[in-house]
Design an enzyme around this catalytic site. Structure first.
Site, mmCIF file in Angstrom:
data_model
loop_
_atom_site.group_PDB
_atom_site.id
_atom_site.type_symbol
_atom_site.label_atom_id
_atom_site.label_comp_id
_atom_site.label_asym_id
_atom_site.label_seq_id
_atom_site.Cartn_x
_atom_site.Cartn_y
_atom_site.Cartn_z
ATOM 1 N NE ARG A 127 -19.947 -2.242 -7.723
ATOM 2 C CZ ARG A 127 -21.204 -2.675 -7.623
ATOM 3 N NH1 ARG A 127 -22.120 -2.301 -8.496
ATOM 4 N NH2 ARG A 127 -21.545 -3.500 -6.654
ATOM 5 C CG ASN A 184 -15.961 -1.799 -8.156
ATOM 6 O OD1 ASN A 184 -16.246 -2.474 -9.129
ATOM 7 N ND2 ASN A 184 -16.233 -2.169 -6.928
ATOM 8 C CG ASP A 239 -2.144 0.847 1.086
ATOM 9 O OD1 ASP A 239 -3.238 0.278 0.917
ATOM 10 O OD2 ASP A 239 -2.032 2.096 1.103
ATOM 11 C CB VAL A 279 -10.471 -6.519 -6.679
ATOM 12 C CG1 VAL A 279 -11.689 -6.596 -5.779
ATOM 13 C CG2 VAL A 279 -9.786 -7.884 -6.742
ATOM 14 N NE ARG A 323 -20.472 1.249 -5.009
ATOM 15 C CZ ARG A 323 -21.638 0.683 -5.270
ATOM 16 N NH1 ARG A 323 -22.656 1.416 -5.688
ATOM 17 N NH2 ARG A 323 -21.807 -0.607 -5.123
ATOM 18 C CG ASN A 342 -10.655 3.633 -8.032
ATOM 19 O OD1 ASN A 342 -10.004 4.336 -7.264
ATOM 20 N ND2 ASN A 342 -11.654 2.876 -7.635
ATOM 21 C CG HIS A 344 -19.232 -5.569 -10.115
ATOM 22 N ND1 HIS A 344 -20.092 -6.397 -9.431
ATOM 23 C CD2 HIS A 344 -18.491 -4.944 -9.166
ATOM 24 C CE1 HIS A 344 -19.862 -6.279 -8.137
ATOM 25 N NE2 HIS A 344 -18.909 -5.402 -7.949
ATOM 26 N NE ARG A 369 -22.879 -8.186 -2.687
ATOM 27 C CZ ARG A 369 -22.032 -7.233 -3.067
ATOM 28 N NH1 ARG A 369 -22.079 -6.756 -4.301
ATOM 29 N NH2 ARG A 369 -21.146 -6.748 -2.220
HETATM 30 N N1 APR Z 1 -0.872 2.044 -4.605
HETATM 31 C C1 APR Z 1 -1.167 1.199 -3.603
HETATM 32 N N2 APR Z 1 -2.240 1.344 -2.811
HETATM 33 C C2 APR Z 1 -3.035 2.373 -3.041
HETATM 34 C C3 APR Z 1 -2.809 3.304 -4.075
HETATM 35 C C4 APR Z 1 -1.655 3.088 -4.897
HETATM 36 N N3 APR Z 1 -1.352 3.904 -5.891
HETATM 37 N N4 APR Z 1 -3.805 4.228 -4.044
HETATM 38 C C5 APR Z 1 -4.619 3.884 -3.037
HETATM 39 N N5 APR Z 1 -4.171 2.783 -2.423
HETATM 40 C C6 APR Z 1 -4.721 2.085 -1.272
HETATM 41 C C7 APR Z 1 -5.240 3.009 -0.194
HETATM 42 O O1 APR Z 1 -4.177 3.575 0.573
HETATM 43 C C8 APR Z 1 -6.127 2.091 0.613
HETATM 44 O O2 APR Z 1 -5.439 1.499 1.707
HETATM 45 O O3 APR Z 1 -5.860 1.299 -1.619
HETATM 46 C C9 APR Z 1 -6.526 0.998 -0.393
HETATM 47 C C10 APR Z 1 -8.011 0.926 -0.653
HETATM 48 O O4 APR Z 1 -8.610 0.506 0.517
HETATM 49 P P1 APR Z 1 -10.066 0.958 1.004
HETATM 50 O O5 APR Z 1 -10.184 2.430 0.927
HETATM 51 O O6 APR Z 1 -10.323 0.268 2.292
HETATM 52 O O7 APR Z 1 -11.024 0.380 -0.136
HETATM 53 P P2 APR Z 1 -11.553 -1.136 -0.280
HETATM 54 O O8 APR Z 1 -12.834 -1.272 0.426
HETATM 55 O O9 APR Z 1 -10.448 -2.058 0.042
HETATM 56 O O10 APR Z 1 -11.872 -1.160 -1.842
HETATM 57 C C11 APR Z 1 -10.825 -1.139 -2.785
HETATM 58 O O11 APR Z 1 -11.998 -2.534 -4.333
HETATM 59 O O12 APR Z 1 -14.151 -3.391 -4.268
HETATM 60 C C12 APR Z 1 -13.324 -2.376 -4.771
HETATM 61 O O13 APR Z 1 -14.822 -0.486 -5.042
HETATM 62 C C13 APR Z 1 -13.759 -0.999 -4.291
HETATM 63 O O14 APR Z 1 -12.349 0.236 -5.806
HETATM 64 C C14 APR Z 1 -12.486 -0.212 -4.481
HETATM 65 C C15 APR Z 1 -11.397 -1.251 -4.178
#
Ligand code: APR
Length: 309
Positions: free
Chosen positions: A88, A120, A33, A118, A82, A95, A175, A151
């Site tokens: 989405r 969106n 991350d 994965v 979201r 994204n 999706h 689901r």
């Molecule tokens: N490189 C690595 N990690 C990143 C980057 C990047 N360039 N940009 C963002 N992130 C990390 C964020 O720091 C965060 O920890 O991606 C993570 C996303 O986590 P959440 O905000 O918890 O989102 P999450 O619920 O995991 O969903 C992630 O999956 O299901 C899809 O719609 C959802 O697009 C979303 C994705």
């Protein structure tokens, strides 16, 4: 033999995916991350569950893509999730940039990996990752159909008070609002669903399935679903690593199958060690076929927006 899976994005979906894979014990996991220390913290916490669970796999967290080198599978969950009121598609441009930059970094270090996307809006993101990666289409696959189908199966099992394992169903297409549940192929213990549930009630269940992600977003308020999504990803990863060749609904690049050309859409595929080993063409009714094409068309609109950015 131990495998190596890298999960990019250590948020809700990424961390639960890493946990599910790590707990299986057959693969080392790297969780990456941009947030400093966060993937390291989550990974160490998971590693310390190993003695209790009896898994000897390794899991590390990092802010560097170098740790992902030579992965067998790379799961991309990086991006924003979201919030209530968002679709989405509202995530598209943000994204797209994140998934594009992540894809460049991972393919350099794992040129033989299979990418499981994965983030969106899924169909557009997996198409973008495919374009950026330069990988053959067999090695870039998107997770959505297993989740949408799960689901649907959950709601049908609740409705009929029967085990989820007895419900066989497919939800294909994009999706989102245009997903296509195949009613003709949905059976409960071999009995067609249309003989068990009246059309109006079935339509309500289908609508709840379409809104399944939004229902969770509405309840969580600060993010989107992750337990069921990560279970779906873990199933895909296992089918690849263990070469199980499971037939699963996933987003795959279609080149003429289902009369769709050059677009990713959710269809049944055979998923094994080589990635997408076969696209299964099942007989659709005219209505289902039209709905699937319509679903792919709506993804095309997102791709056109991405092309302009
Ligand atoms: N490189 C690595 N990690 C990143 C980057 C990047 N360039 N940009 C963002 N992130 C990390 C964020 O720091 C965060 O920890 O991606 C993570 C996303 O986590 P959440 O905000 O918890 O989102 P999450 O619920 O995991 O969903 C992630 O999956 O299901 C899809 O719609 C959802 O697009 C979303 C994705």
């Amino acid at each position: 033999m131990k495998f190596k899976v890298s999960v990019i994005g250590a948020g809700n979906v990424g961390a639960t995916t890493a946990q599910r894979i790590y707990e299986k014990g057959y693969s080392d996991v790297v969780l990456i991350d941009i947030l400093e220390d966060m993937p390291q913290g989550k990974s160490l916490d998971m590693l310390e569950s190993g003695p209790v669970l009896g898994t000897d796999a390794n899991i590390i967290g990092s802010n560097s893509y170098n740790e992902s080198k030579n992965s067998d599978v790379v799961v991309i969950t990086a991006g924003i999730a979201r919030k209530p009121g968002m679709s989405r598609d509202d995530l598209l441009i943000t994204n797209m940039k994140i998934v594009g930059s992540v894809t460049k970094e991972v393919v350099k270090r794992s040129p033989n990996a299979i990418l499981v996307v994965v983030s969106n809006p899924l169909d557009a993101m997996v198409q973008h990752a495919y374009n950026i990666s330069g990988f053959p289409k067999e090695r870039v696959v998107g997770m959505a159909g297993i989740l949408d189908t799960a689901r649907f199966r959950t709601f049908l099992s609740q409705e009929l008070n029967v085990s989820v394992t007895n419900i066989s169903a497919y939800v294909l297409g994009g999706h989102g609002d245009t997903m296509v549940p195949l009613i003709g192929s949905t059976t409960v213990g071999g009995v067609p669903i249309s003989t068990l549930i009246k059309p109006n009630r079935l339509n309500e269940i289908i609508q709840r399935t379409r809104d399944g992600g939004a229902e969770i977003v509405g309840l969580l308020k600060t993010g989107s679903a992750y337990y069921a999504p990560s279970a779906a990803v873990a199933q895909m990863v296992e089918s690849i690593l263990l070469d199980r060749k499971e037939i699963l609904p996933c987003a795959a690049l279609l080149e003429g199958e289902y009369e769709i050309n050059g677009l990713y859409a959710g269809v049944p595929i055979k998923l094994g060690a080589n990635g997408i080993e076969e696209i299964i063409e099942i007989d659709l009714t005219d209505e289902e076929s039209k709905a699937l094409k319509n679903s792919a068309e709506s993804v095309k609109e997102l791709i056109e927006i991405m092309d302009k950015n």
